[in-house]
Each structure stands twice: as structure tokens, then as C-alpha cells.
Design an enzyme around this catalytic site. Structure first.
Site, PDB file in Angstrom:
ATOM      1  N   ASP A   1      -8.786  -9.964  -0.096  1.00  0.00           N
ATOM      2  CA  ASP A   1      -8.679  -9.136  -0.806  1.00  0.00           C
ATOM      3  C   ASP A   1      -9.741  -8.851  -1.369  1.00  0.00           C
ATOM      4  O   ASP A   1     -10.644 -10.022  -1.504  1.00  0.00           O
ATOM      5  CB  ASP A   1      -7.751  -8.728  -1.917  1.00  0.00           C
ATOM      6  CG  ASP A   1      -7.083  -7.306  -1.915  1.00  0.00           C
ATOM      7  OD1 ASP A   1      -6.144  -7.039  -1.985  1.00  0.00           O
ATOM      8  OD2 ASP A   1      -8.402  -7.082  -3.411  1.00  0.00           O
ATOM      9  N   SER A   2     -10.936  -8.221  -1.755  1.00  0.00           N
ATOM     10  CA  SER A   2     -12.172  -7.795  -2.580  1.00  0.00           C
ATOM     11  C   SER A   2     -11.690  -8.196  -4.173  1.00  0.00           C
ATOM     12  O   SER A   2     -12.437  -8.493  -4.889  1.00  0.00           O
ATOM     13  CB  SER A   2     -12.702  -6.905  -2.051  1.00  0.00           C
ATOM     14  OG  SER A   2     -12.041  -5.727  -3.119  1.00  0.00           O
TER      15      SER A   2
ATOM     16  N   ASP B   1      -3.739  -2.252   5.216  1.00  0.00           N
ATOM     17  CA  ASP B   1      -3.388  -1.785   4.588  1.00  0.00           C
ATOM     18  C   ASP B   1      -4.638  -1.201   3.443  1.00  0.00           C
ATOM     19  O   ASP B   1      -4.506  -1.781   2.310  1.00  0.00           O
ATOM     20  CB  ASP B   1      -2.155  -2.623   3.479  1.00  0.00           C
ATOM     21  CG  ASP B   1      -1.699  -1.333   3.051  1.00  0.00           C
ATOM     22  OD1 ASP B   1      -2.141  -0.228   2.635  1.00  0.00           O
ATOM     23  OD2 ASP B   1      -0.824  -1.691   1.230  1.00  0.00           O
TER      24      ASP B   1
ATOM     25  N   ASN C   1     -15.161  -8.599   1.569  1.00  0.00           N
ATOM     26  CA  ASN C   1     -15.147  -7.662   1.537  1.00  0.00           C
ATOM     27  C   ASN C   1     -14.414  -7.641   3.289  1.00  0.00           C
ATOM     28  O   ASN C   1     -14.960  -8.273   4.373  1.00  0.00           O
ATOM     29  CB  ASN C   1     -16.147  -7.222   1.215  1.00  0.00           C
ATOM     30  CG  ASN C   1     -16.122  -5.619   2.223  1.00  0.00           C
ATOM     31  OD1 ASN C   1     -15.873  -5.099   2.952  1.00  0.00           O
ATOM     32  ND2 ASN C   1     -17.417  -4.981   1.465  1.00  0.00           N
TER      33      ASN C   1
ATOM     34  N   ARG D   1       6.547  -3.941   4.587  1.00  0.00           N
ATOM     35  CA  ARG D   1       6.782  -5.031   5.056  1.00  0.00           C
ATOM     36  C   ARG D   1       7.903  -5.447   5.392  1.00  0.00           C
ATOM     37  O   ARG D   1       7.870  -6.966   5.949  1.00  0.00           O
ATOM     38  CB  ARG D   1       6.319  -5.801   3.011  1.00  0.00           C
ATOM     39  CG  ARG D   1       5.192  -4.563   2.853  1.00  0.00           C
ATOM     40  CD  ARG D   1       5.256  -5.884   1.419  1.00  0.00           C
ATOM     41  NE  ARG D   1       5.945  -4.893   0.430  1.00  0.00           N
ATOM     42  CZ  ARG D   1       5.657  -3.800  -0.108  1.00  0.00           C
ATOM     43  NH1 ARG D   1       4.105  -3.677  -0.608  1.00  0.00           N
ATOM     44  NH2 ARG D   1       6.680  -3.556  -1.353  1.00  0.00           N
TER      45      ARG D   1
ATOM     46  N   CYS E   1      -3.572   5.200   3.775  1.00  0.00           N
ATOM     47  CA  CYS E   1      -2.709   6.279   2.830  1.00  0.00           C
ATOM     48  C   CYS E   1      -3.280   7.143   2.006  1.00  0.00           C
ATOM     49  O   CYS E   1      -3.574   7.717   1.045  1.00  0.00           O
ATOM     50  CB  CYS E   1      -2.314   5.017   1.374  1.00  0.00           C
ATOM     51  SG  CYS E   1      -3.475   4.484   0.852  1.00  0.00           S
TER      52      CYS E   1
HETATM   53  N1  SAH Z   1      -1.051  -4.692   1.169  1.00  0.00           N
HETATM   54  C1  SAH Z   1      -0.308  -4.052  -0.339  1.00  0.00           C
HETATM   55  C2  SAH Z   1      -1.773  -3.318  -1.097  1.00  0.00           C
HETATM   56  C3  SAH Z   1      -2.514  -2.685   0.006  1.00  0.00           C
HETATM   57  S1  SAH Z   1      -3.799  -1.999  -1.884  1.00  0.00           S
HETATM   58  C4  SAH Z   1       0.276  -4.551  -0.754  1.00  0.00           C
HETATM   59  O1  SAH Z   1       1.766  -4.749   0.055  1.00  0.00           O
HETATM   60  O2  SAH Z   1       0.596  -4.533  -1.644  1.00  0.00           O
HETATM   61  C5  SAH Z   1      -5.308  -1.759  -1.174  1.00  0.00           C
HETATM   62  C6  SAH Z   1      -6.602  -2.971  -1.236  1.00  0.00           C
HETATM   63  O3  SAH Z   1      -7.607  -3.500  -0.845  1.00  0.00           O
HETATM   64  C7  SAH Z   1      -5.902  -3.537  -2.765  1.00  0.00           C
HETATM   65  O4  SAH Z   1      -5.885  -4.864  -3.338  1.00  0.00           O
HETATM   66  C8  SAH Z   1      -8.087  -3.324  -3.176  1.00  0.00           C
HETATM   67  O5  SAH Z   1      -7.958  -4.165  -4.329  1.00  0.00           O
HETATM   68  C9  SAH Z   1      -8.335  -3.724  -1.702  1.00  0.00           C
HETATM   69  N2  SAH Z   1      -9.348  -3.810  -1.441  1.00  0.00           N
HETATM   70  C10 SAH Z   1     -10.445  -2.176  -1.483  1.00  0.00           C
HETATM   71  N3  SAH Z   1     -11.157  -2.050  -0.676  1.00  0.00           N
HETATM   72  C11 SAH Z   1     -11.944  -3.803   0.011  1.00  0.00           C
HETATM   73  C12 SAH Z   1     -12.606  -3.967   0.873  1.00  0.00           C
HETATM   74  N4  SAH Z   1     -13.016  -3.414   0.895  1.00  0.00           N
HETATM   75  N5  SAH Z   1     -12.324  -5.151   0.965  1.00  0.00           N
HETATM   76  C13 SAH Z   1     -11.437  -6.048   1.058  1.00  0.00           C
HETATM   77  N6  SAH Z   1     -10.743  -5.288  -0.507  1.00  0.00           N
HETATM   78  C14 SAH Z   1     -10.884  -3.802  -1.214  1.00  0.00           C
END
Ligand code: SAH
Length: 390
Positions: free
Chosen positions: A245-246, A294, A273, A207, A334
Site C-alpha cells: 500500500d502507499s 483492490d 505505489n 475477503r 469499486c
Molecule cells: N483491500 C483493502 C481496501 C483497499 S482500499 C481492505 O480490504 O481493507 C484502497 C487502498 O489503496 C488504500 O489503502 C489506499 O491507500 C491504497 N492506494 C491508493 N492508490 C495506491 C497506489 N497507487 N499504490 C498503492 N496503494 C494505493
């Protein structure tokens, strides 16, 4: 002390420092030992290799604690925890949140301890650690003097150890919403209902790296969770940040985090999504100078790899389509099954399909408080590539 004798030819991995012995590698167990008790691990001919936790309840029968003939008692765990904490204090600046113990990476298999300001979050993911929870809690309380300790023993891997899933305060109940400081930013972390233990500490350095690239740029933070990348990008001078985010709960906290840092005016949070939203953005006229991807682990197992690679390719392809020339693609995986090399191949293939030229500028992993055990590739699960896009 009970002894675990390996099958012939199964000692090389253990002898080279790896900490796991699988049930299928064991020839016989001699002597009485309870699940969670300590055993010596020996070659078929009886040569001593190391000492660790034993369990019959899991396919992972032994987790080694040491390759030296030292006694495994409270003093042993105190030394290990002291070392882990001293290491964090040495190399972490400008933050009051970190992973204090990263399991195997700290030679403490199955134990995770995260510190969020004055609150500790504990996970005992192996039976041997779980039966020693009270002792570990005592040592951690001595060392770190936390205001409260929360147990997040809800991950599904606990069931593989025959352990129940549970969470709650172990010591000193308080509001589960904790404010932490991370470099120039402040974040609210929900230790009770947040994902993982509340915050993605593993992405800290990535980040910060991303934030140095985005001054005056339009940024898209896809899979933003509680706004980690988004807030740091905005503090780094981004012109606009669109964060997707979803999860409505994650977004609610992301908005509060943007306000807490005085950057809400430049951040827009979208509940969608990411697969759909990227497609929608590509079809619209919206374009960005930096896209952060991410996603959650698409490949949790090796079997899921093929499908997962399709998922990674799709989001990277769509991200490339919404990037302006000269822009940055900051793309992560990850899943330990999709490491640097595979992720790089996925991006290369996506670039061909998107008819864009990309250059790999930087390859990154998890933050320094998640040290990798060099003999255990399993302890390295996060890859982050920074690419320049033409
Ligand atoms: N970048 C963030 C961590 C991301 S974790 C940080 O630095 O804190 C992954 C995230 O993806 C989660 O919040 C989860 O809710 C979201 N997620 C999972 N599948 C998804 C999708 N298809 N569309 C949108 N968000 C999604």
C-alpha cells in the site's frame, strides 16, 4: 404539503422505484417548502408518485423516502432503522462490525451508519438527513445502545449538498481505535482518521472467499489498506503474504492487525505505489500463487472512464505477469462506472497482452450488509472477479 410536479414524460424512472429526482426533471414546485423539508412528487398531470426530501441547494432535488402515502415523521424513521438493523442481525454471523444503514439500499437516502463493535459511525450525506441528525441519533442510540457515536461527515459529496465537512464525536467520547471481530479475524479500526468510515466492510464476504483459496500459497495483496485480505489469507493458511500500500498510516495498522491475529511471521508489508511495485516484481524473479487487486476507485466520474480503464488494465496485466500457472487472480473495482462487464473485458484484454489463459470462476459484489436497490444501479458499486490463471 408542497408538491413537486415533474416535466412530461419524466415519471417512468420514479414510478419504477428509483429514488432520485433531478432539478432538470422538475416542471414546478407548488406550496412552501424549506430545504430539507418533505414534498410530494407528482406527474405533470398531478398523479401522486411518492414523498421525500426536497432541496434547492443540490442538482439532486428530491430524494424519495417512500412510494406509499405514509407520514414522514419520527415513527417513520424508527421503522426504517428498525428494519435495517433487524435485517443485519438476521444475516450476519461471527462479526460485530457491519454497515447498519446503506443509504438508498435501505430506503434511507443519504444516510450511512456503520457499527464497529460498540461504536457507531454516522454519515448524513443529504441535507434532509443532516437536518434530522439529532433525531436519527436518538433512535439509533435506542436501538443499538452504542458506547459512542462518531460523525464522519468529511466526504466531498457533502459540498454538493451545500453542507460543511466535519467530523467528531456526537456522543460518548472514547479512543477512536476500535477492535472488531470479523469471522476468524480481529481488526483495529480507526474511526477518526481511517479511510471511508475506518474499514472496508463492503469487502467482507470477498475477503472470506479469497481466504478459502490460498492454503499453502504465496499471496500478494495489492492495495492492502489495513490488511483486510492479507490477515484473512494468512489465517486461511497462506504460506506467505506480501501486502502493498502507499499509505504509511494504513500499513502501520496493517502490521498491528497481523500481530493481533498471530500471523505477522508470514506477512510482509511494503510501502510502495502498486503500479511501480508490480513492475518491479515482474522484472524480478518473485512469483505468486494468488494476487488480490483492490484499488481505490479509478473512475469517480463517467468522464474519467477512459483513463481509469487504462489503469485497471495495467494493474491486471502486471498481476498476470507475476502469477504462477494455476494461480488465482482476485480483482476488484469499486467504481460503479466500471462494473462487472467492463472489468471482465479489461481482464480479458490484459490476459491477451500477457499471453495467459484465464477462466472466470466466480463473480461477486458487495457484502450482504450493502443491499442493492434493484431499481438503482447506482447502489451497486463493487465488483470482484475470481479467475484461475494458466
Ligand atoms: N483491500 C483493502 C481496501 C483497499 S482500499 C481492505 O480490504 O481493507 C484502497 C487502498 O489503496 C488504500 O489503502 C489506499 O491507500 C491504497 N492506494 C491508493 N492508490 C495506491 C497506489 N497507487 N499504490 C498503492 N496503494 C494505493
Amino acid at each position: 404539503m408542497a408538491n413537486v410536479f415533474l416535466k412530461p414524460g419524466r415519471e417512468a424512472r420514479i414510478a419504477s422505484g428509483h429514488l432520485w429526482v433531478y432539478a432538470g426533471e422538475i416542471a414546478r414546485v407548488e406550496g412552501a417548502v424549506r430545504d430539507g423539508g418533505i414534498v410530494d412528487v407528482r406527474t405533470t398531470r398531478g398523479k401522486w408518485l411518492g414523498r421525500g426530501f426536497f432541496t434547492r441547494r443540490s442538482a439532486l432535488s428530491v430524494r424519495l423516502l417512500t412510494h406509499r402515502p405514509e407520514e414522514i415523521n419520527e415513527a417513520f424513521f424508527r421503522r426504517r432503522l428498525q428494519n435495517a438493523w433487524a435485517y443485519r442481525q438476521r444475516m450476519l454471523v461471527a462479526t460485530d462490525a457491519c454497515r447498519v444503514v446503506y443509504g438508498e439500499g435501505d430506503l434511507l437516502p443519504g444516510l450511512i451508519v456503520d457499527r464497529y463493535a460498540d461504536v457507531l459511525v454516522l454519515q448524513t450525506l443529504a441535507l434532509g438527513m443532516d437536518v434530522r441528525k439529532e433525531m436519527l441519533l436518538g433512535i439509533l442510540t435506542d436501538l443499538l445502545q452504542p458506547e459512542a457515536v462518531y460523525e464522519r461527515n468529511d466526504p466531498s459529496v457533502r459540498t454538493l449538498e451545500g453542507l460543511p465537512r466535519r467530523s467528531g464525536w456526537l456522543a460518548g467520547e472514547r479512543d477512536p481505535l476500535v477492535e472488531i471481530r470479523d469471522g476468524p479475524a480481529r481488526f483495529l479500526v480507526d474511526v477518526a482518521t481511517g479511510q471511508k468510515t475506518g474499514f472496508f466492510l463492503d469487502q467482507r464476504d470477498n475477503r472470506m472467499a479469497a481466504a478459502t483459496l490460498v492454503k499453502d500459497l504465496d499471496v500478494l495483496d495489492a492495495f492492502c489498506y489495513t490488511g483486510g485480505f492479507a490477515v484473512l489469507a494468512a489465517l486461511g493458511g497462506a504460506k506467505t503474504v506480501t501486502a502493498v500500500d502507499s499509505s504509511p498510516e494504513a500499513l502501520a495498522l496493517a502490521r498491528r492487525n497481523a500481530e493481533l491475529n498471530g500471523v505477522a511471521g508470514r506477512c510482509r508489508f511494503v510501502e510502495a505505489n502498486v503500479f511501480d511495485e508490480l513492475r518491479r516484481l515482474a522484472d524480478s524473479s518473485a512469483r505468486f500463487d494468488a494476487v488480490i487487486l483492490d484499488p481505490p476507485p479509478f473512475a469517480r466520474t463517467k468522464d474519467a472512464l477512459e483513463r481509469a480503464l487504462g489503469g485497471y488494465k495495467e494493474i491486471n496485466l502486471r498481476a498476470l505477469k507475476v502469477l504462477r500457472s494455476g494461480g488465482w487472480l482476485i480483482t476488484c473495482s469499486c467504481s460503479s462506472h466500471v462494473g462487472e462487464t467492463l472489468l471482465q473485458q479489461v481482464v480479458a484484454a490484459a490476459a491477451v497482452d500477457a499471453k495467459r489463459e484465464v477462466r472466470l470462476v466466480e463473480t461477486r459484489g458487495h457484502a450482504r450488509d450493502h443491499p442493492v436497490h434493484p431499481a438503482m444501479p447506482e447502489t451497486r458499486y463493487l465488483s470482484c472477479l475470481i479467475l484461475e490463471v494458466r
